[in-house]
Design a protein around this motif. Structure first.
Motif, mmCIF file in Angstrom:
data_model
loop_
_atom_site.group_PDB
_atom_site.id
_atom_site.type_symbol
_atom_site.label_atom_id
_atom_site.label_comp_id
_atom_site.label_asym_id
_atom_site.label_seq_id
_atom_site.Cartn_x
_atom_site.Cartn_y
_atom_site.Cartn_z
ATOM 1 N N ARG A 56 -2.707 -23.197 9.921
ATOM 2 C CA ARG A 56 -4.160 -23.160 10.023
ATOM 3 C C ARG A 56 -4.703 -24.070 11.115
ATOM 4 O O ARG A 56 -5.895 -24.036 11.416
ATOM 5 N N THR A 136 -12.579 -13.902 23.048
ATOM 6 C CA THR A 136 -13.546 -14.500 22.115
ATOM 7 C C THR A 136 -14.960 -13.977 22.309
ATOM 8 O O THR A 136 -15.865 -14.389 21.579
ATOM 9 N N ILE A 140 -14.789 -14.511 16.857
ATOM 10 C CA ILE A 140 -13.445 -14.489 16.275
ATOM 11 C C ILE A 140 -13.444 -15.282 14.973
ATOM 12 O O ILE A 140 -14.382 -16.019 14.673
ATOM 13 N N GLU A 141 -12.367 -15.118 14.219
ATOM 14 C CA GLU A 141 -12.104 -15.926 13.030
ATOM 15 C C GLU A 141 -10.759 -16.612 13.225
ATOM 16 O O GLU A 141 -9.746 -15.948 13.452
ATOM 17 N N GLY A 144 -10.028 -20.009 9.251
ATOM 18 C CA GLY A 144 -11.138 -20.009 8.310
ATOM 19 C C GLY A 144 -12.490 -20.260 8.951
ATOM 20 O O GLY A 144 -13.519 -20.240 8.255
ATOM 21 N N TRP A 145 -12.517 -20.479 10.263
ATOM 22 C CA TRP A 145 -13.768 -20.729 10.976
ATOM 23 C C TRP A 145 -14.257 -19.468 11.658
ATOM 24 O O TRP A 145 -13.469 -18.737 12.269
ATOM 25 N N SER A 146 -15.551 -19.219 11.579
ATOM 26 C CA SER A 146 -16.212 -18.180 12.357
ATOM 27 C C SER A 146 -16.629 -18.816 13.675
ATOM 28 O O SER A 146 -17.385 -19.803 13.688
ATOM 29 N N ARG A 148 -17.933 -18.606 17.817
ATOM 30 C CA ARG A 148 -18.598 -17.910 18.909
ATOM 31 C C ARG A 148 -18.465 -18.731 20.194
ATOM 32 O O ARG A 148 -18.513 -19.963 20.160
ATOM 33 N N LEU A 165 -18.525 -23.383 15.851
ATOM 34 C CA LEU A 165 -17.646 -23.047 14.729
ATOM 35 C C LEU A 165 -18.406 -23.268 13.428
ATOM 36 O O LEU A 165 -19.037 -24.319 13.232
ATOM 37 N N ARG A 167 -18.311 -22.699 9.010
ATOM 38 C CA ARG A 167 -17.501 -22.444 7.813
ATOM 39 C C ARG A 167 -18.187 -23.081 6.620
ATOM 40 O O ARG A 167 -18.526 -24.273 6.645
#
Length: 264
Positions: A56, A136, A140-141, A144-146, A148, A165, A167
């Motif tokens: 991760r 990107t 993206i993921e 566990g982070w979204s 941009r 980021l 989450r």
């Protein structure tokens, strides 16, 4: 709990600069408080970077100090990288990372905006044998982070990209190489719990058109507008002496190599 560790907090030349005998560079050689490798961060889960959640963890940027930064942390591999732009101090470690992928028999994942990937592939056309290039631009993921990405002004040096980021209701951003941000470039820097921002000088005297990164005075003006809850300054040249008290605004910390902060 996710955490962020500063693997390096220096500008493109690092500190000490090999040719320089200024007070900061000499202190960096002798006692090391100001010793700074090129800027990069590691995002990881758990109490230490060497934990069971290695799948991760990921890094932002991979400069020429990548190998020694990994040794400093006592870790042997990171499988995923995000790259902000294709300047040497941010991608100079990619050949070593690719070689690690080769020896370990893994395919690394390199995330970057499309135009950054094109530049990297032109410089290192053989890297694709050892890693997947993933864009990107549409979000993206990772871990566990979204995430941009968006283009930001890098002044005389052209452009860079910043990352936001998010989450579980927590938002932070990494913007290491930017100056003179326009309204649209600042949109994703509002509403942050934490901002990592590049500030190469305390107060840079060079003619503005020749510059590429905020100084600390300009950065504080920007932060008074953005109002993140917490800010860490990185990408610092030998103009910055971490032993000094610069009377920065509340909520601002000068990042030190090896410093770990909680993300959440």
């Amino acid at each position: 709990m996710n955490q962020l560790t500063f693997l390096g907090t220096g500008d493109a030349m690092g500190v000490p600069r090999v040719y320089c005998d200024c007070e900061v560079c000499m202190e960096a050689r002798l006692t090391g408080e100001n010793r700074r490798k090129r800027s990069s961060v590691l995002i990881h889960e758990g109490g230490h970077v060497r934990d069971r959640y290695e799948d991760r963890r990921f890094m932002i940027d991979c400069g020429p100090d990548w190998r020694s930064q990994m040794e400093d942390q006592g870790i042997r591999m990171v499988h995923t990288l995000l790259i902000t732009h294709a300047h040497f101090d941010h991608i100079g470690g990619l050949p070593e990372w690719a070689d690690a992928c080769r020896w370990l028999g893994v395919k690394g994942k390199l995330y970057a905006p499309r135009e950054v990937i094109v530049t990297i592939q032109a410089q290192f056309p053989w890297l694709a044998r050892h890693m997947d290039f993933l864009e990107t631009d549409d979000g993206i993921e990772v871990g566990g982070w979204s995430i941009r990405s968006w283009k930001v002004c890098h002044g005389h040096n052209g452009y860079s990209y910043a990352y936001r980021l998010e989450r579980e209701g927590y938002a932070w951003a990494y913007c290491s190489d930017a100056i003179d941000l326009k309204k649209q470039e600042k949109v994703l820097l509002y509403g942050l719990d934490l901002l990592v921002l590049g500030t190469s000088f305390v107060h840079e005297l060079a003619e503005f058109s020749t510059r590429s990164v905020y100084d600390m005075q300009e950065a504080q003006e920007l932060l008074r507008e953005l109002q993140p809850r917490q800010t860490y300054f990185t990408h610092m040249s030998h103009d910055v002496d971490v032993r000094q008290n610069y009377s920065l605004d509340q909520g601002i910390t000068v990042a030190l190599t090896g410093m770990t902060v909680k993300l959440g």
